[in-house]
Design a protein around this motif. Sequence first.
Motif, mmCIF file in Angstrom:
data_model
loop_
_atom_site.group_PDB
_atom_site.id
_atom_site.type_symbol
_atom_site.label_atom_id
_atom_site.label_comp_id
_atom_site.label_asym_id
_atom_site.label_seq_id
_atom_site.Cartn_x
_atom_site.Cartn_y
_atom_site.Cartn_z
ATOM 1 N N ASN A 66 0.636 -1.031 0.130
ATOM 2 C CA ASN A 66 0.186 -0.057 0.032
ATOM 3 C C ASN A 66 0.983 0.951 0.154
ATOM 4 O O ASN A 66 1.130 2.274 1.223
ATOM 5 C CB ASN A 66 -0.731 -0.025 1.380
ATOM 6 N N GLY A 67 1.663 1.572 -0.759
ATOM 7 C CA GLY A 67 2.569 2.955 -1.001
ATOM 8 C C GLY A 67 4.056 1.443 -0.954
ATOM 9 O O GLY A 67 4.438 0.742 -0.769
ATOM 10 N N MET A 68 4.735 3.339 -0.788
ATOM 11 C CA MET A 68 6.308 3.006 -0.721
ATOM 12 C C MET A 68 6.767 3.076 0.704
ATOM 13 O O MET A 68 7.633 1.907 0.665
ATOM 14 C CB MET A 68 6.795 3.933 -1.031
ATOM 15 N N ILE A 69 6.401 3.265 1.682
ATOM 16 C CA ILE A 69 6.506 3.855 2.955
ATOM 17 C C ILE A 69 6.218 1.491 2.908
ATOM 18 O O ILE A 69 6.615 1.860 4.173
ATOM 19 C CB ILE A 69 6.312 4.622 3.954
ATOM 20 N N ASP A 70 4.890 1.382 3.037
ATOM 21 C CA ASP A 70 4.348 0.462 3.619
ATOM 22 C C ASP A 70 5.281 -0.762 2.556
ATOM 23 O O ASP A 70 5.394 -1.682 3.511
ATOM 24 C CB ASP A 70 3.046 0.020 2.607
ATOM 25 N N ALA A 71 5.923 -0.759 1.897
ATOM 26 C CA ALA A 71 6.782 -1.883 0.878
ATOM 27 C C ALA A 71 8.117 -1.594 1.777
ATOM 28 O O ALA A 71 8.509 -2.802 2.114
ATOM 29 C CB ALA A 71 6.897 -1.370 -0.529
ATOM 30 N N SER A 78 10.032 -9.102 7.008
ATOM 31 C CA SER A 78 9.798 -10.544 6.095
ATOM 32 C C SER A 78 11.224 -10.918 6.566
ATOM 33 O O SER A 78 11.096 -11.795 6.306
ATOM 34 C CB SER A 78 9.018 -10.568 4.964
ATOM 35 N N ASN A 79 12.252 -9.898 5.931
ATOM 36 C CA ASN A 79 13.524 -10.417 5.549
ATOM 37 C C ASN A 79 14.127 -9.625 5.822
ATOM 38 O O ASN A 79 15.736 -10.020 6.664
ATOM 39 C CB ASN A 79 14.047 -10.322 4.142
ATOM 40 N N GLY A 80 14.428 -8.991 7.107
ATOM 41 C CA GLY A 80 15.519 -7.828 7.646
ATOM 42 C C GLY A 80 15.495 -7.020 7.406
ATOM 43 O O GLY A 80 15.720 -7.060 6.056
ATOM 44 N N PHE A 81 16.638 -6.222 7.580
ATOM 45 C CA PHE A 81 17.241 -5.187 7.136
ATOM 46 C C PHE A 81 17.382 -5.103 5.765
ATOM 47 O O PHE A 81 18.283 -4.991 4.732
ATOM 48 C CB PHE A 81 17.903 -4.622 7.417
ATOM 49 N N VAL A 82 18.472 -6.864 5.666
ATOM 50 C CA VAL A 82 18.922 -7.507 4.474
ATOM 51 C C VAL A 82 17.877 -7.683 3.226
ATOM 52 O O VAL A 82 19.464 -7.458 2.060
ATOM 53 C CB VAL A 82 19.707 -9.046 4.805
ATOM 54 N N GLY A 83 16.798 -7.269 3.650
ATOM 55 C CA GLY A 83 16.032 -8.075 2.278
ATOM 56 C C GLY A 83 16.007 -6.611 1.743
ATOM 57 O O GLY A 83 15.543 -6.735 0.346
ATOM 58 N N LEU A 84 15.955 -5.536 1.824
ATOM 59 C CA LEU A 84 15.984 -4.193 1.005
ATOM 60 C C LEU A 84 17.047 -3.870 0.240
ATOM 61 O O LEU A 84 17.293 -3.408 -0.253
ATOM 62 C CB LEU A 84 16.316 -2.754 1.713
ATOM 63 N N TYR A 85 18.006 -4.941 0.624
ATOM 64 C CA TYR A 85 19.360 -5.004 -0.173
ATOM 65 C C TYR A 85 19.225 -6.332 -0.942
ATOM 66 O O TYR A 85 20.600 -6.839 -1.604
ATOM 67 C CB TYR A 85 20.746 -4.822 0.556
ATOM 68 N N GLU A 157 9.977 -12.883 -0.943
ATOM 69 C CA GLU A 157 9.831 -14.001 0.325
ATOM 70 C C GLU A 157 9.552 -15.302 0.258
ATOM 71 O O GLU A 157 9.314 -16.059 -0.908
ATOM 72 C CB GLU A 157 9.814 -13.535 0.861
ATOM 73 N N LYS A 158 10.118 -16.509 1.176
ATOM 74 C CA LYS A 158 10.299 -17.716 1.365
ATOM 75 C C LYS A 158 8.287 -17.569 0.715
ATOM 76 O O LYS A 158 7.333 -17.929 1.276
ATOM 77 C CB LYS A 158 10.407 -18.249 2.516
ATOM 78 N N GLY A 159 8.411 -18.711 -0.165
ATOM 79 C CA GLY A 159 7.081 -18.783 -0.688
ATOM 80 C C GLY A 159 6.065 -18.514 -1.893
ATOM 81 O O GLY A 159 5.428 -18.770 -1.839
ATOM 82 N N GLN A 160 6.335 -17.566 -1.923
ATOM 83 C CA GLN A 160 6.008 -16.779 -2.750
ATOM 84 C C GLN A 160 7.058 -17.000 -4.309
ATOM 85 O O GLN A 160 6.871 -16.313 -4.766
ATOM 86 C CB GLN A 160 5.793 -15.144 -2.568
#
Length: 330
Positions: A66-71, A78-85, A157-160
């Motif tokens: 639901n928007g950039m901040i929500d993303a 879901s994946n921690g800070f490392v997920g953003l990279y 994320e896992k499962g998707q």
Amino acid sequence: MDNRARSVGAATSGPISLLRHVKWEHLVAGMSGGVVATLLLHPLDLVKIRFQVNEGMGLTTRPQYNGMIDALKTIARSNGFVGLYKGVTPNVWGTGASWGLYFFFYNSIKTWMQDGNSKQALGPSRHLLAASEAGLVTLALTNPIWVTKTRLCLQYEKGQSSSLPTGQYYRGMMDALLKIYKLEGIRGLYKGFVPGVLGISHGALQFMTYEEMKNAFNAYRNCPVDTRLSSSEYIMFAALSKTFAATMTYPYQVLRSRLQDQHHKYGGTIDVIRQIVKYEGAKGFYKGLLPNLLRVTPACCITFVVYESIISFCTKRQEQLKDKTEGNCE
């Protein structure tokens, strides 16, 4: 003898003379700027790509935001800070190589057009030509890196991502490059190349606007066009030129991301355009524009400031060495 002199002059002014104007500091400066900007702003690039490929047709394998901040919050949760990279390795390589090669080729072609006279203003059309030529060569060399970056950014994320074939789940940049080549061949590594060619206009418009604003500013100050500016002035011109170019050419990025997406298969660029128009309307061509502008504008400013600072340092260093050499000769 006059004929011989003319023939020699013609030869030295031909394409081979381009080699005389090659300056490697532009490659190093451009790569440095690109890498710094990417490391700081990659999370916004990740979000932009995920918005770009969201067709709005109920594809359940994708997370919905639901928007950039929500993303950003959802990915981090879901994946921690490392997920953003996710996808940062090919992004660093791709952005660093692209900016480095672009500046390198652009300045070599530009200096060749000026015949080595940096005080000669080329004008908008020749700036466009130089930037377009540099962009085409850079794209041909870096497109495989951008394909791997898109694929890694779209490993959710896992499962998707469980619905993907085993060969389309990647453990990293080199694994992605090898698997794409093995399963899809050279064509797989060059997916999105056609809209990428269209996107050359982005760099051409940006560099033309940037150069013309610098030239006009120096003319206003009654200074030569190659006069070095302050960091704040480079930031202002970089931001304005990037915002203009990004807004004018953004749809090609949506087309390229969708063609490179492993979750949806299209029949080519025309098919992507047809489906976007059918299911999403004109606004579909501008999905992810906000996070893109929030990322590319500061990224461009950082890149150009780092680049211009390194070039200014190299220029001063060369002038000092020249003065020292001339002093020793005297």
